[in-house]
Scaffold this active site. Structure first.
Site, PDB file in Angstrom:
ATOM      1  CD  GLU A  37      32.636  42.635  20.734  1.00 30.30           C
ATOM      2  OE1 GLU A  37      33.610  43.885  21.097  1.00 30.30           O
ATOM      3  OE2 GLU A  37      32.640  41.746  21.547  1.00 30.30           O
ATOM      4  CG  HIS A  44      34.229  45.680  24.067  1.00 34.58           C
ATOM      5  ND1 HIS A  44      34.878  44.381  23.846  1.00 34.58           N
ATOM      6  CD2 HIS A  44      35.246  46.529  24.389  1.00 34.58           C
ATOM      7  CE1 HIS A  44      35.891  44.422  24.514  1.00 34.58           C
ATOM      8  NE2 HIS A  44      36.184  45.764  24.448  1.00 34.58           N
ATOM      9  CD  GLU A  58      30.450  45.194  26.217  1.00 36.44           C
ATOM     10  OE1 GLU A  58      29.951  44.835  25.038  1.00 36.44           O
ATOM     11  OE2 GLU A  58      31.274  44.694  26.709  1.00 36.44           O
TER      12      GLU A  58
END
Ligand SMILES: [Zn+2]
Length: 805
Positions: free
Chosen positions: A175, A303, A375
C-alpha cells in the site's frame, strides 16, 4: 533508470577477486532464497456477501450486504474451488494489471522505494534542520531494515509541552500511497511554513511525528520480487517455518489480540496471520515503545483502498465511548473527499489486533489516542494506483492530516449559521439595505478548551460587514458556542432572492486557522404555501416507505417541532422500493421576484461504491397534473447520478450518501411562474443495502421580496421586461427593455466582482440599446459573465450576459 545486475555479473565474471566472488555467492544465495519464495500471482475475485465469512482473508473492497472482493493466490483460489464457493474473477493477475498502467521506464512504477523514503526524510531534515529532526531508527524488521521516524515542530530538538500527533505508519507492504501521503504532508508543512498560517500554526503549536513505513521488510521484499511495482506482499517477513513467511502487523497489536478469528487468523499461511503472540513482531514492538513513550492524542494510519475513514472498534460491533466525537472528527476528515466513515467493524468487517484498537483502547501506560484508519483510493485505484493518481490521492487527504493535527489541541470549527434581522434572535431576514445578523455556531473538536474568533469577509462587493471579529466564550472540548456577525447588503447590488456568500477565517487564540463559508438567500420570504407538519401531514400523498410523524432513527428528531416526513420513522428504508411523496398542487404566482421551493432535510442512503450510486432521492416537477415529470435541480446541486440498476431513479440526479448535518435546499421555480405545479420527492432503492433514509421537514413555496413591500404588492410589480440577443455575444448585443408605466429606468452592467462597468439612464418606456462590450470610459472589457441590472421605480430585474471573445 533500472540497472541490470545480471548483465554486470556476466561482463566482469572473468576477473574476480575472492571478495567479489564471495559477494556474488551471497547475491546468488539471496536470489535463490527469493526464487524459493516465487512471487505468487494474485487474482482479484468477487464473491457473494453471504460467502464472505467462508474466506479467511481481508476483503480489498466491499459492497456491504451485496458482494466482497478479495486478492487471492492460486492456492487460495483452489481452496475456494475445493469448497465450492462461487466467485467471479475481476482481475486475473493483479501485479500484471498494475504494471500495465505504469510507465515501463520507471522503477516501482514511479512509486518511492524504501531508500527513497529514507532519502526524503534526510532531505527534509537537511533542508529544514530547525523544524525536522534527524531521521531516527526506532527498530527494524527481521531482515534488519530500519523503521524511520522524524519529528516536525518548531524548536524540534526540545521536547516542548505541545499536543502530539502520530501520522503515517505504512503497515501493509503493498500500500505505497500510505508512505506518499505522509511524506507529502511533511513536505507541505515545511514548504508552506513561511507563507501559510495553517501550516505555521501546526508546526509551531504541535509536535508531529511521522512514521512513513513501519513494515520496511515487506516493502523491500516487494521491491525485489516486483521491481516494476505492483508487488502484492502484504505482511512483514517473519519466517514462520515450512516455507511460510509473514505476520500481518495490523493484527499483531496487543489490544484484544486474537479476540476471535474474525478478520484475524491463527494460521501462518494466511494473509491476516496475527503472529504467534500479541506484539510478537519487532515492528510492532518498535511502535509500542514509541507510542508508550510519548503522549500522542490523535493518529492517522494510512492504508489503501476503498475511500473510507475507519474508527475503533475493529474487534466488536459495540460503539466506543468516544463514538460521537470520532464521527464529528471524521465528518471533517471527509468533508472534501466524501469518504464514507464510521467504526471499522460496522463499516467493513470485524478484525482484531489492529493499530486503532490498541491506540485508542490500551490506556494502561498512556492516554487514549483518537486513531483513525484512512483507506485511500477508489475502486479503480487498487493497491498500486497509476502514478498520475498520486497527487489527487495526496490532495484529497491533506485536510484529514491537517484536522488530525488540529484536534490534538484546540480545534474550533463552524457547524451552522442562520440569518436573523437586526433585532437579534427573532426569526428575521436579511433584506437588502437593512442591518442584518448572521448567527454562527462553533464547535470545539479538539482536546483542549478554546476561545474562538471569526473574521468575516465577502467574496463579492456590496456586502458591508459591521463586525470585524466575532468572539465566542471559552468552549470546552467537544462543546459548542454561538457568536454573530452584523452586515448590510447594498440594495443596488442585491435583490431579494439573490444568493449571498460570506467567507470566514476561524482562529483560536494561538492562531489556529481554518476557512469556512456560508451562503443564504437575501430578502424576506413571502410564503404562498408552507408546511411544518406539526398539526397535520400537509395533505401530502405518500407511497412506499414515506411516513409522517416523530422520527426515532436517522436524525432522531425533527428539524423544527416534533414531526416530519421520513422514509420510515423508526427503521431503515426497504430494499427495491419506490417511495413517492406528493406535495399538493401549488400555483406559482405571476411576476415573482424569485419563486422557490425550499425544504430542510437529513439523509443517509447506501454509500456509492465501485463508481455507482445505488440508492438516492430526487425531486420531480410536473406542470400537467402528473402526466409527465422532470427532475428539478437544487440550487446547490445533487450528489450524483443513480445507476441503471436502480429501477426507480436510475439515470436521475439524486441526493445520496450522507448529508452529514441538516441541509437547507432551495429549488428555483422562476421557469414556472403563472403555472400550477406538482412536486414529488421520489426515493428509489435498489435490491441491496439499506440505510436510515430521507427525513424532510419545513417544506415551503416562497418568493423573496424586499423591505417595505407588503404581501399584496407582490402580485403586481411592473417589472422591466428585458430581452437580450444574442447572448452569449461576441462583439455586440442588443438589449430590449420595456419598463411599463415607469418613465425612467436605470440599466447597469456589473462584472462578477460587483464593479460597475457601464450604466445607462433611460427616460422613455421602451428602449433598444446596442452594447458594444465597452465600459463607460470606452474601453473594451474582457471575456466573462456580466450582470445586467435594470431598475425602474421600486422594481428590479437581473439578467446574466456572457461575453465571449
Ligand atoms: Zn492495509
Amino acid at each position: 533508470m533500472r540497472t541490470d545486475a545480471r548483465k554486470n555479473i556476466g561482463k566482469r565474471g572473468a576477473k574476480l577477486n575472492r571478495i567479489e566472488k564471495l559477494m556474488i555467492t551471497i547475491c546468488i544465495l539471496s536470489v535463490i532464497s527469493i526464487l524459493a519464495n516465487q512471487p505468487e500471482i494474485y487474482s482479484q475475485i468477487r464473491v457473494d456477501w453471504t460467502d464472505i465469512g467462508r474466506i479467511h482473508n481481508e476483503p480489498v473492497y466491499v459492497r456491504p450486504g451485496v458482494w466482497a472482493e478479495f486478492a487471492l493466490t492460486e492456492s487460495e483460489l483452489a481452496e475456494l474451488d475445493f469448497h465450492g464457493i462461487p466467485y467471479d474473477v475481476i482481475i486475473r493477475d493483479m501485479t500484471a494489471y498494475y504494471v500495465s498502467r505504469f510507465d515501463a521506464m520507471m522503477d516501482m512504477g514511479g512509486w518511492r522505494t524504501y531508500e527513497m523514503q529514507k532519502a526524503a526524510l534526510d532531505s527534509l531534515h537537511d533542508t529544514y534542520p530547525a523544524y525536522v529532526s534527524e531521521p531516527e531508527s526506532i527498530g527494524a524488521g527481521w531482515d534488519g531494515n530500519a523503521i524511520w521516524v522524524v519529528k516536525i515542530s518548531d524548536n524540534v530538538d526540545i521536547d516542548e509541552d505541545e499536543p502530539e500527533v502520530l501520522i503515517g505508519l505504512g503497515i501493509h507492504a503493498r500500500e505505497p500511497i500510505a508512505m506518499e501521503i505522509v511524506l507529502e504532508f511533511a513536505q507541505w508543512l515545511m514548504e508552506s511554513y513561511g507563507t501559510d498560517e495553517v501550516a505555521a500554526h501546526l508546526v509551531d503549536d504541535r509536535e508531529i511525528w511521522i512514521v512513513p513505513l513501519m513494515n520496511p521488510d515487506g516493502y523491500r521484499y516487494n521491491e525485489i520480487i516486483e521491481p516494476d511495482g505492483g508487488g502484492m506482499w502484504r505482511k512483514n517477513r517473519r519466517n514462520n517455518g515450512g516455507g511460510l513467511y509473514g505476520v500481518d502487523l495490523n493484527r499483531n497489536f496487543p489490544y484484544m489480540w486474537g479476540y476471535d478469528d474474525y478478520g484475524s487468523s491463527p494460521d501462518p499461511s494466511e494473509e491476516t496471520y496475527r503472529g504467534p503472540s500479541a506484539a510478537s513482531e519487532p515492528e510492532t514492538q518498535a511502535i509500542l515503545e514509541l507510542v508508550n513513550s510519548r503522549d500522542f492524542r490523535t493518529s492517522l494510519g494510512f492504508h489503501s483502498w476503498s475511500n473510507l475513514y475507519l474508527s475503533p472498534w475493529g474487534y466488536t460491533y459495540d460503539l466506543c465511548d468516544d463514538h460521537n466525537w470520532f464521527m464529528r472528527i471524521m465528518y471533517r476528515y471527509a468533508r472534501n473527499n466524501n469518504y464514507i466513515y464510521g467504526p471499522g467493524a460496522s463499516v467493513i468487517y470485524r478484525t482484531n489486533g489492529d493499530t486503532d484498537d490498541w491506540f485508542y483502547g490500551d490506556t494502561t501506560e498512556r492516554n487514549k489516542i483518537l486513531a483513525v484508519t484512512p483507506e485511500v483510493g477508489g475502486y479503480d485505484d487498487g493497491f498500486w494506483p497509476p502514478l498520475w493518481r498520486k497527487p489527487e490521492l495526496v490532495a484529497e487527504n491533506m485536510p484529514a492530516c491537517i484536522v488530525c493535527c488540529q484536534v490534538a489541541g484546540s480545534a474550533p470549527f463552524m457547524t451552522s449559521t442562520w440569518v436573523t434581522d437586526s433585532t437579534g434572535d427573532t426569526s428575521g431576514y436579511a433584506d437588502p439595505g437593512e442591518t442584518a445578523r448572521l448567527k454562527i455556531e462553533v464547535e470545539n473538536l479538539g482536546y483542549d478548551p478554546t476561545l474562538a474568533y471569526i473574521i468575516p469577509s465577502a467574496p463579492i462587493s456590496g456586502v458591508s460587514i459591521l463586525t470585524d471579529t466575532a468572539w465566542t466564550e471559552l468552549i470546552p472540548s467537544q462543546g459548542y458556542d454561538t457568536t454573530y456577525v452584523d452586515f448590510i447588503l447594498d440594495p443596488v447590488r442585491f435583490d431579494a432572492g439573490d444568493l449571498v456568500r460570506l467567507d470566514f477565517e476561524i482562529r483560536d487564540t494561538s492562531g489556529h486557522l481554518t476557512f469556512d463559508s456560508t451562503s443564504f438567500i437575501c430578502g424576506t420570504p413571502f410564503f404562498f404555501a408552507q408546511y411544518d407538519f406539526e398539526a397535520d401531514d400537509g395533505s401530502f400523498i405518500a407511497s412506499g416507505d414515506w411516513e409522517w410523524g416523530e422520527p426515532t432513527t436517522g436524525p432522531e428528531e425533527a428539524y423544527s417541532g416534533l414531526k416530519l416526513w421520513a422514509t420510515r420513522l423508526d427503521s431503515n428504508y426497504r430494499n427495491d422500493r419506490e417511495s413517492i411523496l406528493l406535495i399538493p398542487p401549488v400555483i406559482i404566482p405571476d411576476s415573482c421576484y424569485k419563486p422557490m421551493l425550499s425544504f430542510v432535510h437529513w439523509y443517509s442512503f447506501e454509500a456509492p461504491s465501485a463508481g455507482d450510486v445505488y440508492d438516492g432521492g430526487t425531486v420531480r416537477i410536473s406542470t400537467n397534473s402528473g402526466s409527465t415529470w422532470e427532475v428539478l435541480n437544487p440550487i446547490n446541486g445533487y450528489d450524483g447520478e443513480a445507476y441503471s440498476g436502480n429501477d426507480y431513479v436510475g439515470g436521475d440526479s439524486v441526493f445520496t450518501a450522507n448529508s452529514g448535518l441538516w441541509k437547507h435546499e432551495h429549488f428555483d421555480l422562476s421557469a414556472y411562474e403563472g403555472m400550477t405545479v406538482e412536486i414529488a420527492l421520489v426515493m428509489g432503492s435498489d435490491p441491496y443495502v439499506t440505510e436510515d433514509g430521507w427525513y424532510v421537514d419545513d417544506v415551503a413555496f416562497l418568493d423573496y421580496i424586499e423591505t417595505g413591500m407588503t404581501t399584496t404588492e407582490i402580485s403586481k410589480p411592473a417589472r422591466p421586461m428585458i430581452e437580450i440577443s444574442p447572448n452569449p455575444f461576441n462583439t455586440s448585443t442588443k438589449i430590449d427593455i420595456s419598463v411599463g408605466d415607469s418613465r425612467e429606468a436605470e440599466l447597469s452592467i456589473y462584472n462578477t466582482n460587483g464593479k460597475l462597468v457601464r450604466r445607462w439612464l433611460l427616460t422613455d418606456n421602451t428602449h433598444s440599446i446596442t452594447w458594444d462590450g465597452r465600459d463607460d470610459s470606452g474601453k473594451s472589457i474582457p471575456t466573462g459573465v456580466y450582470l445586467l441590472h435594470a431598475k425602474t421605480g421600486d422594481t428590479r430585474t437581473n439578467r446574466k450576459l456572457l461575453l465571449l471573445k
